[in-house]
Design an enzyme around this catalytic site. Structure first.
Site, PDB file in Angstrom:
ATOM      1  N   ALA A  44       0.366  -2.182   5.974  1.00  0.00           N
ATOM      2  CA  ALA A  44       1.111  -2.120   7.230  1.00  0.00           C
ATOM      3  C   ALA A  44       0.549  -3.048   8.308  1.00  0.00           C
ATOM      4  O   ALA A  44       1.301  -3.565   9.134  1.00  0.00           O
ATOM      5  CB  ALA A  44       1.144  -0.683   7.744  1.00  0.00           C
ATOM      6  N   LEU A  45      -0.757  -3.285   8.307  1.00  0.00           N
ATOM      7  CA  LEU A  45      -1.333  -4.162   9.327  1.00  0.00           C
ATOM      8  C   LEU A  45      -0.944  -5.624   9.135  1.00  0.00           C
ATOM      9  O   LEU A  45      -0.995  -6.406  10.087  1.00  0.00           O
ATOM     10  CB  LEU A  45      -2.855  -4.026   9.360  1.00  0.00           C
ATOM     11  N   GLU A  46      -0.543  -5.991   7.933  1.00  0.00           N
ATOM     12  CA  GLU A  46      -0.134  -7.369   7.662  1.00  0.00           C
ATOM     13  C   GLU A  46       1.354  -7.599   7.928  1.00  0.00           C
ATOM     14  O   GLU A  46       1.812  -8.742   7.967  1.00  0.00           O
ATOM     15  CB  GLU A  46      -0.473  -7.748   6.220  1.00  0.00           C
ATOM     16  N   HIS A  61      -8.661   5.975  10.598  1.00  0.00           N
ATOM     17  CA  HIS A  61      -7.941   4.779  10.164  1.00  0.00           C
ATOM     18  C   HIS A  61      -6.424   4.959  10.255  1.00  0.00           C
ATOM     19  O   HIS A  61      -5.698   4.019  10.585  1.00  0.00           O
ATOM     20  CB  HIS A  61      -8.362   4.414   8.734  1.00  0.00           C
ATOM     21  N   ASN A 104      12.143  -0.781  12.359  1.00  0.00           N
ATOM     22  CA  ASN A 104      10.797  -0.373  11.945  1.00  0.00           C
ATOM     23  C   ASN A 104      10.886   0.794  10.967  1.00  0.00           C
ATOM     24  O   ASN A 104      11.138   1.923  11.355  1.00  0.00           O
ATOM     25  CB  ASN A 104       9.953   0.009  13.160  1.00  0.00           C
ATOM     26  N   PHE A 150       0.856  -1.183   0.000  1.00  0.00           N
ATOM     27  CA  PHE A 150       0.000   0.000   0.000  1.00  0.00           C
ATOM     28  C   PHE A 150       0.893   1.234   0.000  1.00  0.00           C
ATOM     29  O   PHE A 150       1.893   1.272   0.702  1.00  0.00           O
ATOM     30  CB  PHE A 150      -0.921  -0.014   1.225  1.00  0.00           C
ATOM     31  N   ALA A 193       4.357   2.493   4.435  1.00  0.00           N
ATOM     32  CA  ALA A 193       3.997   3.903   4.567  1.00  0.00           C
ATOM     33  C   ALA A 193       2.523   4.023   4.900  1.00  0.00           C
ATOM     34  O   ALA A 193       1.673   3.461   4.209  1.00  0.00           O
ATOM     35  CB  ALA A 193       4.302   4.656   3.279  1.00  0.00           C
ATOM     36  N   GLU A 247      -8.541  11.243   5.792  1.00  0.00           N
ATOM     37  CA  GLU A 247      -9.548  12.056   6.476  1.00  0.00           C
ATOM     38  C   GLU A 247     -10.281  11.300   7.578  1.00  0.00           C
ATOM     39  O   GLU A 247     -11.217  11.824   8.165  1.00  0.00           O
ATOM     40  CB  GLU A 247     -10.545  12.583   5.445  1.00  0.00           C
TER      41      GLU A 247
END
Length: 166
Positions: free
Chosen positions: A58-60, A90, A115, A24, A82, A87
Site C-alpha cells: 500500500a505504501l508504494e 505499522h 481509493n 501484499f 489491503a 500487533e
C-alpha cells in the site's frame, strides 16, 4: 443539465482507467481487482482502456498513481490494496500514509482516484468487503471521471482563445 443539477453518469464508454494494485495480502487484493474489473466492463469501459500495474504494498501505491497521473493518459485512477491490522503500530502508519498519498496525488494532478485500500482488523473482514469495495471503486472512478471531464468543460465556457473571459 436540468435546473443546475448534474445527474450521475455511470457510462464508462471511452474512458481510460488506470489501476494500481498492491500485492501484499494478495488473495484480498486479487478479489478486489476481479470485482473492480468486472464492474468496469459492466459500465462500458473497454478492456483495452484499462491499465493494471501492481506494486509491493500500500505504501508504494501513491508513487505508481503519481506516474500514471503525470502521463495524462487516464480519465480516472483506482487504488486497490489491503492493510490488515497486526500487533504493531505499522498498521496505522501504512493506512494513514497510503491514504494521504493517494489524496495528494488526486489533488496535485487534478484527477479522480477511487481509493480501494481496505483497512480492516482481520482477514475475514477484508475478504467480506472485497466484492462490494471493488465494484464501488469502479463506479466511483467512472462517475468522477465523467463529472470532472464535464466540469473541466465549464472552465472553457465563456473564455476566448487566449483563456480570457469574454
Amino acid at each position: 443539465m436540468d435546473h443546475g443539477f448534474y445527474p450521475t453518469n455511470l457510462n464508462g464508454e471511452g474512458l481510460r482507467i488506470g489501476i494500481v494494485q498492491a500485492r501484499f495480502n494478495e488473495p484480498v487484493c486479487e478479489a478486489l481487482r476481479e470485482a473492480c474489473v468486472a464492474e468496469l466492463e459492466q459500465l462500458g469501459v473497454a478492456g483495452e482502456d484499462v491499465l493494471l500495474v501492481t506494486v509491493p504494498g500500500a505504501l508504494e501505491v501513491p508513487l505508481a498513481l503519481q506516474k500514471m497521473a503525470e502521463s495524462g493518459q487516464f480519465d480516472a485512477l483506482i487504488a486497490l490494496g489491503a492493510v490488515i491490522r497486526g500487533e504493531t503500530y505499522h498498521f496505522e502508519l501504512v493506512s494513514n500514509e497510503s491514504g494521504a498519498g493517494i489524496t495528494r496525488v488526486g489533488l496535485d494532478f487534478n484527477i479522480a482516484i477511487a481509493n480501494g485500500i481496505l483497512t480492516t482488523d482481520t482477514d475475514a473482514q477484508a475478504h467480506a468487503r472485497t466484492r462490494e469495495k471493488g465494484r464501488d471503486c469502479a463506479r466511483t472512478a467512472v462517475e468522477m471521471a465523467n463529472l470532472t471531464n464535464d466540469l473541466d468543460g465549464l472552465q472553457d465556457h465563456g473564455q476566448d482563445d487566449d483563456g480570457e473571459n469574454e
